[in-house]
Design a protein around this motif. Structure first.
Motif, PDB file in Angstrom:
ATOM      1  N   GLY A 186      -6.165   0.508  -1.260  1.00 53.19           N
ATOM      2  CA  GLY A 186      -5.040   1.392  -0.982  1.00 53.19           C
ATOM      3  C   GLY A 186      -3.713   0.941  -1.566  1.00 53.19           C
ATOM      4  N   THR A 223      -0.126  11.195  -6.163  1.00 48.28           N
ATOM      5  CA  THR A 223      -0.615  12.549  -5.933  1.00 48.28           C
ATOM      6  C   THR A 223      -0.765  13.253  -7.283  1.00 48.28           C
ATOM      7  OG1 THR A 223       1.643  13.383  -5.705  1.00 48.28           O
ATOM      8  CG2 THR A 223       0.524  12.682  -3.675  1.00 48.28           C
ATOM      9  N   LYS A 229       0.832  -1.199   0.000  1.00 51.93           N
ATOM     10  CA  LYS A 229       0.000   0.000   0.000  1.00 51.93           C
ATOM     11  C   LYS A 229       0.866   1.247   0.000  1.00 51.93           C
ATOM     12  CE  LYS A 229      -3.770  -2.222   2.496  1.00 51.93           C
ATOM     13  NZ  LYS A 229      -4.724  -2.069   3.613  1.00 51.93           N
ATOM     14  N   LYS A 242       1.032   5.706  -1.559  1.00 53.10           N
ATOM     15  CA  LYS A 242       0.751   6.700  -2.592  1.00 53.10           C
ATOM     16  C   LYS A 242       2.079   7.312  -3.039  1.00 53.10           C
ATOM     17  CE  LYS A 242      -3.048   9.156  -2.564  1.00 53.10           C
ATOM     18  NZ  LYS A 242      -3.694   8.924  -3.845  1.00 53.10           N
ATOM     19  N   ASN A 256      -1.095   4.677  -7.933  1.00 54.85           N
ATOM     20  CA  ASN A 256      -1.754   5.465  -6.899  1.00 54.85           C
ATOM     21  C   ASN A 256      -0.808   6.617  -6.571  1.00 54.85           C
ATOM     22  OD1 ASN A 256      -3.052   6.450  -4.641  1.00 54.85           O
ATOM     23  ND2 ASN A 256      -3.146   4.486  -3.576  1.00 54.85           N
ATOM     24  N   PRO A 264      -6.055   8.522  -8.573  1.00 50.69           N
ATOM     25  CA  PRO A 264      -6.115   9.174  -7.252  1.00 50.69           C
ATOM     26  C   PRO A 264      -6.214   8.178  -6.107  1.00 50.69           C
ATOM     27  CG  PRO A 264      -8.184   9.440  -8.426  1.00 50.69           C
ATOM     28  CD  PRO A 264      -7.223   8.784  -9.384  1.00 50.69           C
ATOM     29  N   SER A 265      -6.676   6.962  -6.397  1.00 48.47           N
ATOM     30  CA  SER A 265      -6.686   5.883  -5.417  1.00 48.47           C
ATOM     31  C   SER A 265      -6.839   4.576  -6.173  1.00 48.47           C
ATOM     32  CB  SER A 265      -7.817   6.046  -4.388  1.00 48.47           C
ATOM     33  OG  SER A 265      -9.071   5.902  -5.020  1.00 48.47           O
TER      34      SER A 265
END
Length: 152
Positions: A140, A100, A49, A51, A98, A135-136
């Motif tokens: 996750g 930003t 998981k 980002k 995933n 964005p996702s």
């Protein structure tokens, strides 16, 4: 060198093909093409998981993409009734990262998958590809990749 020998040389054992996480099938074969559903980043400690651009490095993302490549090959092996040597070539991959809104290194992350497939399969691993931001992603995870493969 065949695919099985190359995986062994790299110290990789293909796991059993992951079961679908929702109401879909893991792959669909149409003629000699196998369409593999998105495979999510999963490692020895569970889901990978994170980002990208928010606490996760490109190198960590590339490792997550490599894990997706292993799952993709496991699905292809299942589609080939356990005989991965029937894989003719990787046709196309679509990688979702995933990340930003300001993260722009999606291609470098998905290279973790592309590089692994090239290392294992040689020219059979060269493919068309897209690497896009999301964005996702489900549960996750950092990376999800689907693919199209030609088999004999």
């Amino acid at each position: 060198m065949n695919t099985t020998d190359r995986l062994t040389e790299l110290g990789v054992t293909l796991p059993d093909a992951p079961a679908p996480a929702a109401n879909y099938v893991p792959f669909v074969q149409v003629g000699n093409l196998v369409y593999v559903s998105g495979q999510i980043a999963n490692g020895p400690d569970g889901l990978i998981k994170g980002k990208l651009g928010d606490g996760m490095s490109v190198e960590e993302g590339a490792a997550a993409a490599r894990s997706c490549a292993i799952s993709l090959l496991a699905q292809v092996k299942a589609a080939c009734d356990g005989d991965i040597e029937r894989l003719v070539r990787v046709v196309k991959l679509t990688g979702f990262v995933n990340s930003t809104p300001d993260f722009t290194e999606q291609p470098q992350v998905i290279n973790g998958c592309s590089d692994f497939l090239g290392d294992v399969l040689g020219d059979k691993g060269r493919h068309a590809r897209a690497a896009v931001s999301a964005p996702s992603l489900p549960m996750g995870v950092a990376v999800e990749i689907d693919g199209i493969f030609e088999i004999s």
